[in-house]
Design an enzyme around this catalytic site. Structure first.
Site, PDB file in Angstrom:
ATOM      1  N   GLU A 145       0.994  -0.780  -0.128  1.00 32.80           N
ATOM      2  CA  GLU A 145      -0.293   0.047  -0.092  1.00 32.80           C
ATOM      3  C   GLU A 145       0.943   0.976  -0.205  1.00 32.80           C
ATOM      4  O   GLU A 145       0.476   2.709  -0.671  1.00 32.80           O
ATOM      5  CB  GLU A 145      -0.903   0.282   1.221  1.00 32.80           C
ATOM      6  CG  GLU A 145      -2.157  -1.125   1.392  1.00 32.80           C
ATOM      7  CD  GLU A 145      -3.035  -0.787   0.524  1.00 32.80           C
ATOM      8  OE1 GLU A 145      -3.337   1.130  -0.052  1.00 32.80           O
ATOM      9  OE2 GLU A 145      -3.100  -1.156  -0.875  1.00 32.80           O
TER      10      GLU A 145
ATOM     11  N   SER B  60     -46.474 -34.268  22.848  1.00 28.62           N
ATOM     12  CA  SER B  60     -46.937 -35.074  23.861  1.00 28.62           C
ATOM     13  C   SER B  60     -46.041 -34.391  25.440  1.00 28.62           C
ATOM     14  O   SER B  60     -45.423 -34.757  26.352  1.00 28.62           O
ATOM     15  CB  SER B  60     -46.871 -36.085  23.345  1.00 28.62           C
ATOM     16  OG  SER B  60     -47.721 -36.797  23.022  1.00 28.62           O
TER      17      SER B  60
END
Length: 736
Positions: free
Chosen positions: A159, A425
Site C-alpha cells: 500500500e 406430548s
C-alpha cells in the site's frame, strides 16, 4: 605674367606597399623632392590581396554571428525562466486559494481529534474463551505490537512502500501513479499514502473530488505532525475495511481464518493486505481465487523490499488458498445474537468497548452443534428434515449450550429461543404434575381407550390402545387418551397455572387439546420448565449473561444472588422423576438411554411436523427439536427418533468421566395417598416412610476466571481474556 607655382602633392604612405618593399623615393638618392611615379599593381597581386583581406574579415563575421546566436538562446531561456517564475507565482497563488477555500470548509484545526472507534462487544464463554465479537467493527482493537508483525509488513509493502520516510504525502508515488494512469488512459493506480487513507476513513467521505483530495492532504499532514508512524499504522489497521462486514485486522482474521490477528501467518497476512485494494470484490468469502492471486502479488512486493526470503515466499505461495464461508459460521453465533438482544436491557446504550461473560461452555456448545449437524447430514434427506435446535441448561437456569439451527452461515434465525412450535406430548408432564398435585399417584389407573370430548376425539399414535394402565405407564408410552382424560379431570385452567409456575411464558389456550401440546412454545422456555424436575422443585428462569465489564475492569453489570422459588413439592418431584425415568428406560425415549440416571419426555406434533425430546439428569436439562422452517411434514420423525438420538449424543459427551448422581427423589420411599373411588384407581397400601425435601439449588454467581481480575474501579490493568487454564466440562457439571 606671373609663373604658376606647381603645387606639391603629398604622398601618404601605404602599409601594403611598404610590406611588399615598394620604394617611396627616387633611386638616385640625391634627396630631390620629386616623387617617383606610382606603380599600378598587377592583377595577380590585387586578387591575392583581396583573398587575404576576405580571409581576414571572415573570422570576424563568424564570431559576430555566434555571439548573436548565443544572445538569442539566452534570451529565449531567460524568457522561459521569467514566465515560468511568473506562472509559478500565479499557480502558487491559485493553489493557495484552493487550499484556503476548501480548508475553510473544515473545522478549526484546534478542534481536530480522532473520532472514537465504534464500540466493540467481546463475548466470552464461562472460562474466558472468545465466543464472538459484536458491534459495527466486528472485532476488538489491537496494538501494533499485539498483532502478527507480518500484517503491518504486508500492508506497508503493497500500500505504501515509503510510509516510514514520507511526510504524509508521497510525491514520488503520486508522480508514478499519475504517469501510470496517463499511460493506461484510465485510473489504474492511486497515489494516496496510508496516512491519507486513514484521514479519509476518519474524517471524509468517499467522493472523488478535488476538494476532498485537498482536505485529505491537509488532514494527512496534521496526522503526521500529531502522531507517530506506529500510531498512524495502528489506527489504520484497526479501522480499515477488509470486506465481508469486517473492519480492522482482528475482525477480518476472525472472519476469514477463525483465529486472532495475533496468530496470523505470512500467507494469511498477505491475503489480508491484498484485500485493501478492493475489499468486497477480493474477499475470499466471495472470490477465493482472486484473493489468492492478489496475495501472491503482495508476497512478491514483500520479497522485493527484503521483508521475506525467497524460501519464505515460495512456502507461502504453496499454501492452499483460504476459503471462507459466505457468512459467519459456527453455532456460537446464535449465543452471541442472544447476548446482543439482552445486553442493552442490562447496561443501556453501549458507548465503549465491553467484555460480556456468559454462562456458555464452548466445549458443550461444540458437542451440541455436532449432534445436530451430524444427524441432519446423515438422515436429513431421507427423513425430510432440514433443521434442528438444542438447548442445555443447568440447575440454576444458566444456559450452557444453545444451537439455533443447522448452519448459522445459511440462516441466522434462532430456532431455540425465537421459533414457537407445538410441543406435542412434550407438554404432558404439566398435565400429569397437576394430576399428582391434586392427589393422584403414578399407580393411579385410567382406561386407555378412544374418548370423545365435545367434538374432539384424541387418538393414540398408530391408533393403538392398551386398556387399563397406570399413569406411569400412560406417560411412558405417551398415551393421548389418558392425557385428555386427566386434563378434563384436573381442569385446563389449572394445567395452564402449573405450566406458568414452572416457567412457560407463551400464550396457552385452556382447553382439552392443550394436553397434547397444541399451544405453541419455544424450545428454550419448554426446556427451562423441565429444570424443576432436575433440581428438586425450584424454578429456574434461563439466563446467559453473568457479568459485563469495560476493558479497564470497571464493572457494569453482574448477576446477583437469586434465591429460587420452590414451585414443585418434593413428593411430586420424586413421582414425576420416577414416571419420566421409565419413559427413558422402557418408553418412547428408549433411544435416549445411556449409562447415567436420566428422565424426560418425547413429543411429536401432527403429521410429524415437529419432533421434540426434553430430558434431564441431575446435572443438565437438555431440549432438542427437529423439523422444517416451512412447517412441512417430516418422514415419520418422532421425538423418540432423531431428537432422542441427538440428546443422547450430546449428554454422553457432557457426562463423560462424571460419577453417577441420582435424580431428586429416586430411590426414596414416598407416602402414596389412597385414591378416591371416583377416579377408579388401583388401590395401593401406603408406604410408612415419607420423602425428605430436595436441597435448594445454590444461587449461581459467575465464577471468577483464573486468568482475569475484575475490579469495579477504573484505572485497573486491562484484563487478559482467552488465556490460561479454564474450567472443564466436568468441573462445571460437578459444581451444579
Amino acid at each position: 605674367m606671373p609663373t604658376r607655382r606647381k603645387t606639391k602633392r603629398r604622398v601618404e604612405p601605404r602599409f601594403e606597399e611598404a610590406e611588399h618593399g615598394t620604394a617611396r623615393h627616387g633611386d638616385d638618392g640625391d634627396g630631390g623632392g620629386r616623387s617617383p611615379r606610382r606603380r599600378k599593381p598587377s592583377g595577380k597581386r590585387k586578387t591575392t590581396a583581396k583573398r587575404k583581406s576576405s580571409a581576414a574579415r571572415r573570422p570576424k563575421a563568424k564570431t559576430a554571428r555566434s555571439r548573436s546566436a548565443r544572445r538569442g538562446l539566452l534570451g529565449v531561456f531567460g524568457g522561459l525562466v521569467y514566465w515560468s517564475f511568473i506562472l509559478g507565482i500565479w499557480g502558487g497563488i491559485g493553489v493557495a486559494g484552493i487550499v484556503l477555500w476548501y480548508g475553510a470548509q473544515l473545522p478549526s484545526a484546534t478542534t481536530w481529534s480522532i473520532p472514537d472507534r465504534p464500540p466493540n462487544v467481546k463475548i466470552v464463554s464461562a472460562n474466558g474463551s472468545l465466543v464472538a465479537n459484536r458491534g459495527a467493527t466486528g472485532g476488538e482493537a489491537l496494538g501494533i505490537h499485539e498483532m502478527s508483525p507480518r500484517i503491518p509488513q504486508a500492508v506497508v509493502a503493497i500500500e505504501d512502500r515509503r510510509f516510514h520516510s514520507h511526510f504524509g504525502v508521497d510525491p514520488i508515488g503520486l508522480a508514478r501513479a499519475m504517469s501510470a494512469n496517463v499511460a493506461a488512459g484510465r485510473l489504474v493506480q492511486g497515489g494516496s499514502t496510508i496516512t491519507q487513507q486513514l484521514a479519509k476513513n476518519l474524517f471524509l467521505t468517499a467522493d472523488r473530488t478535488i476538494g476532498r483530495k485537498v482536505q485529505e492532504v491537509m488532514l494527512a499532514l496534521w496526522l503526521e505532525r500529531k502522531y507517530s508512524k506506529e500510531q498512524i499504522l495502528e489506527m489504520y489497521l484497526n479501522r480499515v475495511y477488509f470486506g465481508s462486514g469486517s473492519y480492522g485486522v482482528e475482525a477480518a482474521s476472525r472472519r476469514y481464518f477463525n483465529k486472532s490477528a495475533r496468530d496470523v501467518t505470512l500467507p494469511e497476512a498477505a491475503l489480508l493486505a491484498g484485500l485493501l485494494k478492493a475489499p468486497s470484490r477480493l474477499s475470499p468469502a466471495r472470490n477465493p481465487k482472486l484473493a489468492e492471486e492478489r496475495a501472491q502479488i503482495v508476497l512478491a512486493a514483500m520479497r522485493a523490499q527484503g521483508m521475506v526470503s525467497d524460501q519464505q515466499m515460495t512456502a507461502a505461495i504453496s499454501t492452499p488458498a483460504t476459503r471462507a464461508a459466505a457468512f459467519w459460521t459456527g453455532s456460537e453465533h446464535y449465543v452471541a445474537d442472544a447476548v446482543m438482544e439482552e445486553l442493552p436491557l442490562l447496561i443501556g446504550d453501549i458507548r465503549e468497548d465491553v467484555i460480556v461473560d456468559t454462562t456458555v461452555d464452548l466445549m458443550l456448545q461444540h458437542f451440541a452443534e455436532n449432534s445436530i449437524r451430524g444427524l441432519i447430514a446423515a438422515e436429513g434427506k431421507r427423513k425430510k428434515v432440514s433443521q434442528g435446535a438444542l438447548v442445555s441448561i443447568d440447575n440454576t437456569g444458566a444456559v450452557r449450550a444453545m444451537v439455533g439451527g443447522y448452519d448459522y452461515a445459511n440462516s441466522q434465525f434462532d430456532r431455540a429461543s425465537e421459533a414457537k412450535r407445538q410441543p406435542g406430548s412434550a407438554f404432558k408432564p404439566f398435565v400429569y404434575l397437576t394430576a399428582l398435585e391434586q392427589g393422584r399417584t403414578p399407580q393411579s389407573v385410567r382406561n386407555d381407550a378412544p374418548v370423545r370430548i365435545g367434538k374432539w376425539t384424541p387418538e393414540n399414535y398408530a391408533g393403538k390402545y392398551y386398556g387399563e394402565v397406570t399413569l406411569e405407564t400412560a406417560l411412558s408410552k405417551s398415551l393421548n387418551s389418558v392425557a385428555a382424560q386427566l386434563i378434563m379431570e384436573t381442569g385446563p385452567g389449572n394445567v395452564v397455572k402449573t405450566a406458568r409456575r414452572l416457567g412457560i411464558r407463551s400464550k396457552l389456550t385452556p382447553n382439552a387439546s392443550l394436553a397434547l401440546g397444541t399451544s405453541e412454545v419455544t424450545l428454550l422456555e419448554l426446556t427451562s420448565a423441565y429444570v424443576p424436575f432436575a433440581n428438586g422443585g425450584y424454578r429456574a428462569d434461563p439466563w446467559i449473561i453473568a457479568r459485563v465489564t469495560t476493558l479497564d475492569g470497571k464493572l457494569l453489570y453482574r448477576r446477583g444472588d437469586v434465591r429460587p422459588d420452590r414451585v414443585v413439592g418434593a413428593s411430586a418431584v420424586a413421582m414425576m422423576n420416577t414416571m419420566m425415568a421409565r419413559t427413558v428406560e422402557q418408553g418412547t425415549a428408549r433411544n435416549a438411554a445411556f449409562n447415567y440416571p436420566a428422565a424426560g419426555k418425547t413429543g411429536t406434533s401432527q403429521k410429524s411436523r415437529d419432533a421434540w425430546f426434553v430430558g434431564y439428569t441431575a446435572n443438565l436439562t437438555t431440549g432438542v427439536w427437529f423439523g422444517n422452517d416451512d412447517g412441512s411434514p417430516t418422514d415419520k420423525v418422532t421425538g423418540g427418533s432423531l431428537p432422542a438420538a441427538a440428546w443422547k449424543a450430546f449428554m454422553v459427551e457432557a457426562h463423560r468421566g462424571l460419577r453417577k448422581v441420582r435424580l431428586p427423589g429416586q430411590g426414596m420411599r414416598i407416602a402414596l395417598p389412597v385414591a378416591r373411588p371416583d377416579r377408579n384407581p388401583t388401590v395401593r397400601p401406603q408406604a410408612t416412610v415419607s420423602s425428605a425435601p430436595a436441597p435448594r439449588p445454590e444461587p449461581r454467581r459467575a465464577a471468577p476466571r483464573p486468568d482475569r481480575t475484575v475490579t469495579s474501579s477504573t484505572g485497573a490493568p486491562r484484563p487478559k481474556v482467552g488465556v490460561g487454564e479454564g474450567l472443564t466440562v466436568g468441573d462445571i457439571l460437578r459444581n451444579q
